[in-house]
Design a protein around this motif. Structure first.
Motif, mmCIF file in Angstrom:
data_model
loop_
_atom_site.group_PDB
_atom_site.id
_atom_site.type_symbol
_atom_site.label_atom_id
_atom_site.label_comp_id
_atom_site.label_asym_id
_atom_site.label_seq_id
_atom_site.Cartn_x
_atom_site.Cartn_y
_atom_site.Cartn_z
ATOM 1 N N GLU A 10 8.785 5.530 -0.807
ATOM 2 C CA GLU A 10 7.651 5.073 -1.597
ATOM 3 C C GLU A 10 8.105 4.251 -2.789
ATOM 4 N N LYS A 11 9.191 4.686 -3.420
ATOM 5 C CA LYS A 11 9.736 3.913 -4.537
ATOM 6 C C LYS A 11 10.162 2.535 -4.052
ATOM 7 N N GLY A 12 10.692 2.502 -2.834
ATOM 8 C CA GLY A 12 11.087 1.231 -2.245
ATOM 9 C C GLY A 12 9.906 0.309 -2.047
ATOM 10 N N VAL A 13 8.806 0.869 -1.554
ATOM 11 C CA VAL A 13 7.598 0.068 -1.363
ATOM 12 C C VAL A 13 7.128 -0.465 -2.706
ATOM 13 N N ILE A 25 0.513 -9.685 -2.350
ATOM 14 C CA ILE A 25 0.433 -8.345 -1.775
ATOM 15 C C ILE A 25 -0.453 -8.388 -0.541
ATOM 16 N N GLY A 26 -1.565 -9.118 -0.662
ATOM 17 C CA GLY A 26 -2.485 -9.253 0.463
ATOM 18 C C GLY A 26 -1.806 -9.822 1.686
ATOM 19 N N LYS A 27 -1.087 -10.927 1.492
ATOM 20 C CA LYS A 27 -0.386 -11.570 2.615
ATOM 21 C C LYS A 27 0.721 -10.668 3.161
ATOM 22 N N TYR A 28 1.395 -9.983 2.253
ATOM 23 C CA TYR A 28 2.516 -9.101 2.584
ATOM 24 C C TYR A 28 2.063 -7.964 3.504
ATOM 25 N N MET A 29 0.844 -7.486 3.275
ATOM 26 C CA MET A 29 0.348 -6.329 4.023
ATOM 27 C C MET A 29 -0.210 -6.701 5.397
ATOM 28 N N ILE A 30 -0.444 -7.984 5.653
ATOM 29 C CA ILE A 30 -0.994 -8.398 6.944
ATOM 30 C C ILE A 30 -0.039 -8.012 8.070
ATOM 31 N N GLY A 31 -0.586 -7.403 9.109
ATOM 32 C CA GLY A 31 0.242 -6.951 10.220
ATOM 33 C C GLY A 31 0.700 -5.505 10.066
ATOM 34 N N THR A 32 0.488 -4.936 8.880
ATOM 35 C CA THR A 32 0.877 -3.550 8.630
ATOM 36 C C THR A 32 0.050 -2.613 9.508
ATOM 37 N N GLU A 33 0.722 -1.645 10.104
ATOM 38 C CA GLU A 33 0.026 -0.670 10.941
ATOM 39 C C GLU A 33 -0.078 0.664 10.206
ATOM 40 N N PHE A 34 -1.156 1.355 10.453
ATOM 41 C CA PHE A 34 -1.368 2.662 9.824
ATOM 42 C C PHE A 34 -2.175 3.532 10.783
ATOM 43 N N ILE A 35 -2.257 4.811 10.465
ATOM 44 C CA ILE A 35 -3.006 5.745 11.298
ATOM 45 C C ILE A 35 -4.114 6.341 10.439
ATOM 46 N N HIS A 76 -3.144 5.899 4.292
ATOM 47 C CA HIS A 76 -3.029 6.135 5.731
ATOM 48 C C HIS A 76 -1.716 5.630 6.327
ATOM 49 N N LEU A 77 -0.834 5.117 5.481
ATOM 50 C CA LEU A 77 0.446 4.628 5.995
ATOM 51 C C LEU A 77 1.279 5.780 6.542
ATOM 52 N N THR A 78 1.955 5.541 7.653
ATOM 53 C CA THR A 78 2.881 6.540 8.170
ATOM 54 C C THR A 78 4.214 6.368 7.458
ATOM 55 N N ALA A 79 5.051 7.395 7.544
ATOM 56 C CA ALA A 79 6.373 7.323 6.914
ATOM 57 C C ALA A 79 7.154 6.124 7.458
ATOM 58 N N LYS A 80 6.999 5.874 8.755
ATOM 59 C CA LYS A 80 7.711 4.767 9.392
ATOM 60 C C LYS A 80 7.265 3.418 8.817
ATOM 61 N N THR A 81 5.956 3.287 8.622
ATOM 62 C CA THR A 81 5.427 2.042 8.064
ATOM 63 C C THR A 81 5.885 1.858 6.629
ATOM 64 N N ARG A 82 5.846 2.947 5.853
ATOM 65 C CA ARG A 82 6.325 2.868 4.465
ATOM 66 C C ARG A 82 7.779 2.410 4.447
ATOM 67 N N GLN A 83 8.562 2.973 5.376
ATOM 68 C CA GLN A 83 9.978 2.618 5.459
ATOM 69 C C GLN A 83 10.148 1.127 5.723
ATOM 70 N N SER A 84 9.393 0.600 6.702
ATOM 71 C CA SER A 84 9.576 -0.810 7.043
ATOM 72 C C SER A 84 9.049 -1.726 5.941
ATOM 73 N N LEU A 85 7.977 -1.317 5.288
ATOM 74 C CA LEU A 85 7.475 -2.119 4.161
ATOM 75 C C LEU A 85 8.514 -2.159 3.048
#
Length: 115
Positions: A10-13, A25-35, A76-85
């Motif tokens: 999370e600190k990384g994000v 931030i808006g553009k950066y988040m495009i394509g982000t997957e969540f559950i 709603h971000l998964t740990a995996k998504t947070r990691q990749s972000l």
């Protein structure tokens, strides 16, 4: 919800997004997957499709669509998504404007409140 949320991921994000304008931030988040869990229906995978004026247009695996805020998506971000972000996106040049500061504060608040 859970309190704290101070994991390295999370600190990384937060540090990745800390230097961006809200538009970036808006553009950066495009394509982000969540559950997201829908009561009575279960869990669906969502994807951020586009961003406009502080809102994210998202679509779900069943074809449903809705509009969410950054705060809602982060929840709603998964740990995996947070990691990749936190790790896989390009480094952005540093900016230090009031707007960036507010965006950073907003994101930090979103990451630190689990609901």
């Amino acid at each position: 919800g859970k309190r704290g949320g101070g994991t390295e991921i999370e600190k990384g994000v937060v540090s990745k997004i800390a230097t961006m304008t809200e538009e970036e931030i808006g553009k950066y988040m495009i394509g982000t997957e969540f559950i997201k869990f829908f009561i009575g229906y279960g869990h669906f995978q969502g994807t951020v499709d586009s961003y406009a004026a502080g809102r994210f247009m998202v679509s779900y695996s069943d074809g449903d669509k809705e509009t969410l805020t950054l705060h809602q998506i982060v929840q709603h971000l998964t740990a995996k998504t947070r990691q990749s972000l936190a790790t896989n996106k390009d480094n952005k040049e540093k900016h230090t404007t009031v707007k960036d500061f507010l965006a950073r504060r907003k994101l930090q608040a979103a990451l630190n409140t689990g609901g």
